[in-house]
Design an enzyme around this catalytic site. Structure first.
Site, short mmCIF file in Angstrom:
data_model
loop_
_atom_site.label_atom_id
_atom_site.label_comp_id
_atom_site.label_asym_id
_atom_site.label_seq_id
_atom_site.Cartn_x
_atom_site.Cartn_y
_atom_site.Cartn_z
N LYS A 223 0.83 -1.21 0.00
CA LYS A 223 0.00 0.00 0.00
C LYS A 223 0.87 1.26 0.00
O LYS A 223 0.56 2.24 -0.67
CB LYS A 223 -0.94 -0.02 1.22
CG LYS A 223 -2.06 -1.03 1.03
CD LYS A 223 -2.69 -1.49 2.32
CE LYS A 223 -3.58 -2.70 2.04
NZ LYS A 223 -3.90 -3.48 3.24
N GLN B 289 -5.13 -2.56 9.29
CA GLN B 289 -4.76 -3.83 8.67
C GLN B 289 -5.32 -4.99 9.52
O GLN B 289 -5.10 -5.06 10.72
CB GLN B 289 -3.22 -3.90 8.59
CG GLN B 289 -2.68 -5.05 7.78
CD GLN B 289 -2.99 -4.94 6.29
OE1 GLN B 289 -2.85 -3.89 5.69
NE2 GLN B 289 -3.44 -6.04 5.72
N ASP C 177 -11.58 1.26 3.26
CA ASP C 177 -11.58 -0.20 3.13
C ASP C 177 -13.00 -0.73 2.92
O ASP C 177 -13.21 -1.89 2.60
CB ASP C 177 -10.99 -0.81 4.42
CG ASP C 177 -10.02 -1.93 4.14
OD1 ASP C 177 -9.73 -2.18 2.95
OD2 ASP C 177 -9.55 -2.57 5.11
#
Ligand code: NAP
Length: 284
Positions: free
Chosen positions: A54, A98, A121
């Site tokens: 990322k 994450q 997300d």
């Protein structure tokens, strides 16, 4: 029949080019650089690799990137305080935690602490609810990437029988809704499904994300089916998906490879969401 191999890397690269152009415009016209903050709890090597992917993607598309590496002993309240601080930070348009998180942390509490405007997300209950209600909002990156990949390969899902082998909240559930919203007929399979093979053989489009190498063999696929392999596995140091690629490609009409299939789309859809979030912040 020999399948056309869908080149996910090439598709992702062309989306990246579009993002770079749009970002340039956003910076020049409005002085806003899209910013992503990634929070990683603990030192899982797999998660560290994903954070690095990322970081590199943000650098390619000229986004601002911040990472927060917290020890796996971090208390939930401290993690949530960090998220609240980032919610208020104007340089940051997207916040990503994450996953998976260490067991002592409640994933639902943590994800819900992210401002829905920064939920790039697409896992916040507001984003999931909007998707379900077919309202505009952030969509989880892997399902969004699969749809975009099909679209850019000129594959229309309308009226197609799609079978998804996965019901997780990051893949199967949002993908199911996204496909229904795009007029597909969807079957979702999992470990309790009876006669999985019969379901899989009925699919015009088969999406598999079980995390088991060679899970899908050619006898499980209808002649001419489109096979989307989401799985990421490591066998003897090499990456592979869930599909017996060499055999299944002789029977399918389209197939995605691993690596170079869904993975790059997942990353670029995250970038797209950060860009959208930055654009939306202008309206505030
Ligand atoms: P997960 O939460 O463990 O989900 C796995 C799913 O597969 C579950 O729904 C499970 O059913 C089902 N499953 C497992 N074994 C099965 C079997 N024998 N028969 C039928 N169904 C079975 O994992 P995930 O996070 O969704 O990820 C799945 C895979 O996709 C992993 O390999 C992951 O690395 C990969 N992935 C790739 C990307 C990408 O960008 N390419 C993104 C996300 C995930 P139950 O619900 O009944 O347990």
């Amino acid at each position: 029949m020999v399948a056309t191999i869908i080149d996910g890397k090439k598709i992702a690269d062309s989306i990246e080019e579009e993002i770079i152009e749009e970002t340039k415009e956003l910076i020049e016209k409005h002085g806003v650089t899209p910013g992503l903050a990634v929070i990683l709890v603990g030192s899982d090597p797999g998660s560290q690799i994903y954070v690095n992917i990322k970081r590199k993607a943000c650098s390619r598309v000229t986004f601002h990137f911040e990472d927060y590496l917290l020890p796996d002993t971090v208390e939930e309240k401290d993690l949530i305080n960090l998220i609240k601080r980032l919610n208020e930070d104007d340089k940051i348009h997207g916040i990503l935690v994450q996953l998976p998180l260490p067991k002592h942390l409640d994933e639902n509490n943590v994800i819900s602490a992210i401002s829905p405007e920064k939920d790039v997300d697409g896992l916040h209950p507001v984003s999931a609810g909007k998707l379900l209600l077919k309202q505009e909002g952030f969509v989880a990156n892997t399902p969004a990437g699969i749809l975009e990949m099909l679209r850019r390969s000129n594959i229309d899902v309308k009226g197609k029988d799609v079978v998804i082998v996965n019901r997780s909240k990051i893949v199967g559930r949002p993908l199911m809704v996204l496909l229904i919203n795009n007029d597909a007929t969807v079957t979702v399979c999992h470990t309790k499904t009876r006669d999985l093979k019969a379901h899989m053989r009925s699919a015009d489009i088969l999406v598999v994300a079980v995390g088991k190498p060679n899970f899908v063999t050619e006898d499980m696929v209808k002649e001419g089916a489109i096979v989307i392999d989401v799985g990421i596995n490591r066998v003897e140091g090499k990456l592979c998906g869930d599909v017996d690629f060499e055999k299944v490609k002789e029977k399918a009409s389209y197939i995605t490879p691993v690596p170079g299939g869904v993975g790059p789309l997942t990353v670029v859809m995250l970038m797209k969401n950060v860009l959208h979030a930055a654009r939306r912040s202008l309206k505030k």
